[in-house]
Write an enzyme that holds these catalytic residues in place. Structure first.
Site, PDB file in Angstrom:
ATOM      1  N   CYS A 121       0.813  -1.222   0.000  1.00 29.34           N
ATOM      2  CA  CYS A 121       0.000   0.000   0.000  1.00 29.34           C
ATOM      3  C   CYS A 121       0.842   1.266   0.000  1.00 29.34           C
ATOM      4  CB  CYS A 121      -0.962  -0.006   1.177  1.00 29.34           C
ATOM      5  SG  CYS A 121      -2.258  -1.234   0.981  1.00 29.34           S
ATOM      6  N   HIS A 261      -3.122   7.511   1.737  1.00 33.82           N
ATOM      7  CA  HIS A 261      -3.513   6.176   1.295  1.00 33.82           C
ATOM      8  C   HIS A 261      -4.817   5.805   2.000  1.00 33.82           C
ATOM      9  CE1 HIS A 261      -3.778   2.010   0.477  1.00 33.82           C
ATOM     10  NE2 HIS A 261      -3.551   1.666   1.725  1.00 33.82           N
ATOM     11  N   ASN A 291     -10.148   0.154  -0.570  1.00 29.75           N
ATOM     12  CA  ASN A 291      -8.691   0.275  -0.587  1.00 29.75           C
ATOM     13  C   ASN A 291      -8.173  -0.376  -1.875  1.00 29.75           C
ATOM     14  OD1 ASN A 291      -5.936  -0.054  -0.284  1.00 29.75           O
ATOM     15  ND2 ASN A 291      -6.032  -0.728   1.855  1.00 29.75           N
TER      16      ASN A 291
END
Ligand code: COA
Length: 334
Positions: A121, A261, A291
């Site tokens: 990520c 993020h 996500n």
């Protein structure tokens, strides 16, 4: 190389693009697949729906190519002038060869070299560091950085703690020497490999090559220790951002946008609170994309690009598997 000259080259984001697949997987759809409910998912993560690339014949390269072509068309870029293409991803089309090389050929970037970057990520954040460094050094003039992930290809849709979180998507930015005084300002990057088992795909690499055991145990799927990841992400994303602000003598009020993020709305909220940022400065897309791993940050940039003004101060922050994390500071140049 003339050090004084290269010091003066500032890297800037000069073009942005993005793509998400059409198919929506809503919380209501997930209610039919696992023991969960919309209220739980929204209150724990902030997610209402995510996009899924359903076509089994289309992989991460498809998402990346769409995002790159969107950037090329919107900003009228000649793909033959691109020097380097980096694809940040945890879901490359194949372990070998690099997805980026396929993307380069597919978009006509026939003068570019290309490789993948793996930092989960934090992939896009790390990729921005790499891209900016290539420009700062004077070595290359056009670096196309793409964050792309087909998370649906590695998610176990019987694991309710993981399948509710992730979605598919891609975003792209072009780094070039800045046309003005704005651009890449600073960064604060970290990692901690002792926690690598807390967020992982265990098998398919050299530690646990594919075998009947790895298949039987589902070790090819993404697995996370939700609570551990949450705890680290909350403290480290906020800490990195705070250190970066301090180092640059910036207060929360002076920041125009936080581009975080999209791990979980609660993780982002904690970072924003620690920096003293009001809600309207915090860019979010988690409620409708989930996500998307390496794609969250460039998708945020793409969705908000018309709101940015030259000189705006942007703080980026990310946390991901590895663990990897960090924050960076950029002033908008276009
Ligand atoms: N629907 C309903 N209930 C669920 C559920 C779901 N999808 N998933 C878990 N639960 C249950 C648990 O089984 C547990 O029940 P119990 O108390 O009876 O044992 C309860 O909800 C609480 O679980 P817990 O794990 O404490 O929830 P949480 O508040 O920590 O939220 C996550 C779980 C996964 C949302 C959260 O830990 C998280 O967001 N972690 C970080 C994940 C992340 O960001 N990953 C990407 C990193 S970049």
């Amino acid at each position: 190389m003339n050090l004084e000259r290269t010091k003066q080259i500032k890297a800037a984001i000069t073009a942005v693009g993005g793509y998400v697949p059409e198919t929506i997987l809503s919380n209501q759809d997930l209610e039919k697949m696992v023991d969960t409910n919309d209220e739980w998912i929204v209150s724990r993560t902030g997610i209402k729906e995510r996009r899924i690339l359903e076509d089994p014949e289309k992989a991460t390269s498809f998402l990346a190519i769409e995002a790159a072509q969107d950037l090329i068309a919107t900003f009228n870029i000649d793909s033959t002038t691109i020097d380097l293409i980096i694809v940040a991803t945890v879901t490359p089309d194949m372990p070998v060869a690099a997805t980026a090389a396929y993307v380069a050929s597919s978009i006509g970037a026939n003068q570019a070299f290309a490789y993948d970057l793996s930092a989960a990520c934090s992939g896009f954040l790390y990729g921005m560091s790499t891209s900016a460094a290539y420009i700062n050094s004077g070595r290359y003039k056009k670096v196309l950085l793409i964050g792309a992930d087909k998370m649906s290809s590695i998610v176990d849709y019987t694991d309710r703690t993981t399948c509710i979180i992730f979605g598919d998507g891609a975003g792209a930015v072009l780094f070039e020497p800045s046309p003005n005084e704005f651009g890449w300002e600073d960064e604060y990057m970290r990692s901690n490999g002792t926690e690598r088992m807390s967020l992982r795909i265990k098998a398919g690499g050299s530690l646990y090559p594919t075998s009947q055991t790895t298949l039987d145990n589902g070790w090819h799927n993404l697995y996370q220790e939700g609570k551990t990841v949450f705890k680290y992400a909350v403290s480290e994303m906020a800490e990195a951002s705070e250190q970066l602000l301090k180092r640059n003598n910036l207060s929360g009020e002076e920041i125009d946008y936080l581009v975080p993020h999209q791990a979980n709305k609660r993780i982002v909220d904690a970072t924003a609170k620690r920096l003293g940022l009001s809600d309207e400065k915090v860019l979010m897309n988690i409620s409708y994309y989930g996500n998307t791993t390496a794609a969250t940050i460039p998708l945020l940039l793409n969705d908000n690009k018309s709101n940015f003004k030259k000189g705006n101060k942007l703080i980026f922050a990310a946390f991901g598997g590895g663990f990897t994390w960090g924050a960076s500071y950029l002033t908008w140049a276009i």
